[in-house]
Write an enzyme that holds these catalytic residues in place. Structure first.
Site, short mmCIF file in Angstrom:
data_model
loop_
_atom_site.label_atom_id
_atom_site.label_comp_id
_atom_site.label_asym_id
_atom_site.label_seq_id
_atom_site.Cartn_x
_atom_site.Cartn_y
_atom_site.Cartn_z
N GLU A 158 0.83 -1.21 0.00
CA GLU A 158 0.00 0.00 0.00
C GLU A 158 0.87 1.27 0.00
O GLU A 158 0.62 2.20 0.78
CB GLU A 158 -0.96 0.00 1.20
CG GLU A 158 -2.09 -1.00 1.06
CD GLU A 158 -3.21 -0.79 2.07
OE1 GLU A 158 -4.37 -1.04 1.73
OE2 GLU A 158 -2.92 -0.36 3.21
N GLU A 232 -6.62 -7.46 -0.62
CA GLU A 232 -7.13 -7.43 0.74
C GLU A 232 -8.62 -7.16 0.68
O GLU A 232 -9.06 -6.01 0.56
CB GLU A 232 -6.44 -6.34 1.59
CG GLU A 232 -4.98 -6.65 1.89
CD GLU A 232 -4.37 -5.65 2.86
OE1 GLU A 232 -5.13 -4.89 3.52
OE2 GLU A 232 -3.13 -5.60 2.95
#
EC number: 3.2.1.23
Length: 583
Positions: A158, A232
């Site tokens: 991320e 995710e």
């Protein structure tokens, strides 16, 4: 095992179309004696892949140390996954977030006062290169190109939520390749961060927990061809101290999973089995207010903290069966549990009377941070003589993260970073009285710019506006309790104290340690550090893995920082208490 291919149309494996149906399972949050059980249950739910991060800070606790043994034996975990017929998505960071202490970045990086983490800072890059050089060669045989289970490897984590330095991502990708990683690489970001966090030539994936069509549309707009994947897919959430236990309705979560799989996309459930942040390994968030995360990483997952199937397990299994083969085996039954009530902790070891056994004091004009002391986790005790008697105002520069203040061993106040507290008034009883400040690292920040999170007392300490100098700083990592001197069956002492007792068990299995009436501290069972207890909740029990217990005598040690239960008893129960949920 066959090698994953990335084509414009999607994934292919063994030259056949392939959809990744994966679930998060962090080996470092599960006792190694239970890895095989959790992996089997992943396959039985219909998963064909599991995903795991790699915590740099545990594998390389000091620059000259590296571990791949015991609970960190990642090669053994990968062998077990392969034996179960599961593929693996490997996410070695170096930054992992994961609600893990410091996002997995080792604290010793912060001993350099101006280092820039997750950047092209040469000091950071040199450390990453050393880490990859130690970690990756032992894993090369586990890559699918060498017949192993690892299908793909993630670059950073991320990154778009933190920075936009494409060259940094490219540098990390080159480093992975230089150390033998020849399977596909991928990045993951939330939909709004895809532009900042992706890398040309590397598969971009998205993270979200609902509104799959919108999330995948943003991914397709950014990446016009290739597989669609949610790396995710958030099916639960984590808890923080002082909050409530977060849950998500199983039927609603299953509907969201159905909507995602109906698009043809691949998925990794975050988490399939959350496990536990044992010991001091929980992380924290700091968006203007510091919020430490609890030790349980149950995450309201399909497998709960003890590895038992939940309603989500069955609901997800039914959804997955619409899109992929699911084993015909029945859903696994809950495992057995051990219980024992009224366990008395009748031996006591006051913290202040056992300092020499716990850490050596370092003399300096000002308090030293944990990082300056070469310390990762635990506590630091700062001590200084006070110059005169009378009422005073003590001002601490920065408290990271919770300070208990004592004068001649008597408590005079508590200062919490979470409440932005840094000053306390009290009366000094005599000239030369001993000021003691016990500071707890409650978890380094794991997300955002706050990851540069040094611990202990930072900055100057003022007494009535004048700097207080001449300190000792004593690291108390509590990585071993072997040197403590206990007094049996005497009265419990005031102040921070270790309490110890034993319980005889005929049969051993997973259990949950409950501490009704206790306030705050830490718990060890047979020397295994379960984690923190804190009466503020929401978590009010600690998971005890069955392999930690043994038939016969079992030793339980509780560090109580404030006030212990009057009866000095704890209980092993067959159910957890993770706290009230939000109505």
């Amino acid at each position: 095992m066959p090698v994953l291919q990335i084509t414009d149309e999607g994934f292919r494996l063994d030259d056949q179309p392939f959809r990744i149906i994966s679930g998060g399972l962090h080996y470092f949050r599960v006792h190694p004696g239970l890895w095989a059980d959790r992996l089997r249950k992943a396959r039985l739910m219909g998963l064909n892949t599991v995903e795991t991060y790699v915590p740099w800070n545990l594998h390389q606790p000091r620059p000259d140390e590296f571990r791949l043994d015991g609970g960190l034996d990642l090669p053994a975990f990968l062998d077990l996954a392969a034996a179960e017929g599961l593929h693996v998505l490997l996410r070695p960071g170096p930054y992992i977030c994961a609600e893990w202490e410091g996002g997995g970045l080792p604290s010793w990086l912060l001993a350099d006062p101006d280092i820039l983490l997750r950047s092209q800072d040469p000091r950071y890059l040199a450390a990453v290169e050393d880490f990859f050089g130690r970690l990756l060669p032992p894993l090369n045989r586990h890559l699918s190109t060498n017949g192993g289970p690892v299908l793909a490897v993630q670059v950073e984590n991320e990154y778009g939520a933190y920075g936009d330095d494409t060259e940094h991502l490219a540098h990390l990708a080159r480093s992975l390749r230089s150390h033998g990683v020849d399977v596909p690489l991928f990045t993951c970001d939330q939909p709004g961060d895809l532009v900042r966090g992706s890398l040309p030539g590397v598969l971009a994936t998205a993270n979200f927990g609902s509104r799959s069509e919108q999330g995948l549309a943003a991914l397709r707009a950014h990446q016009p061809a290739g597989p669609l994947m949610c790396t995710e897919f958030w099916i639960g959430w984590f808890d923080r101290w002082g909050g409530h236990h977060v849950v998500r309705d199983p039927s609603q979560a299953a509907q969201e999973l159905d909507a995602l799989l109906a698009t043809g996309a691949s998925v990794n459930l975050y988490m399939f089995h959350g496990g536990t942040s044992f010991g001091f390994t929980n992380g924290a968030n700091d968006k203007h207010t510091y919020r430490p995360t609890v030790g349980s990483y149950d995450y309201d997952s399909p497998l709960d903290e003890a590895g038992d199937p939940t309603e989500k397990y069955e609901a997800f299994r039914q959804v997955i069966a619409k899109y992929a083969p699911v084993p015909a085996d029945p859903i696994p039954d809950p495992g057995p549990k051990t219980a024992a009530a009224g366990i008395r902790l009748g031996a006591h070891a006051p913290l202040f009377a056992n300092l020499a056994a716990l850490g050596a004091a370092v003399v300096a004009e000002r308090p030293l941070t944990m990082e300056q002391l070469g310390q990762d986790f635990g506590f630091v005790l700062y001590e200084c003589a006070l110059p005169a008697a009378g009422p005073v105002l003590l001002e601490l520069g920065t408290v990271r993260d919770r300070a208990q203040v004592f004068v001649d061993g008597q408590p005079v106040g508590v200062l919490e970073r979470e409440n932005h507290e840094r000053a306390v008034a009290f009366t000094v009883p005599r000239e030369g009285a001993l000021l003691s400040v016990l500071v707890e690292n409650q978890g380094r920040v794991n997300y955002g710019s706050g990851i540069h999170d040094r611990k202990g007392l930072l900055g100057r300490v003022l007494l009535d506006g004048a700097e207080l100098t001449g300190w000792t700083s004593r690291p108390l990592p509590l990585d071993t309790l072997d040197g403590l001197s206990f007094t049996e069956d005497g009265p419990a002492q005031a102040g921070p104290t270790f309490h110890r007792g034993t319980v005889e068990l005929d049969e051993v299995a997973d259990s949950f340690l409950h501490l009704p009436g206790w306030t705050k501290g830490n718990v060890w069972v047979n020397g295994f550090h379960l984690g923190r207890h804190w009466s503020r909740g929401p978590q009010r029990s600690l998971y005890v893995p069955g392999p930690v217990l043994r038939q016969g005598s079992n030793e339980i040690t509780v560090l109580e920082l404030h006030a212990a239960h009057r009866a000095l008893t704890v209980e092993l129960r067959d159910i957890p208490d993770l706290g009230p949920t939000e109505e």
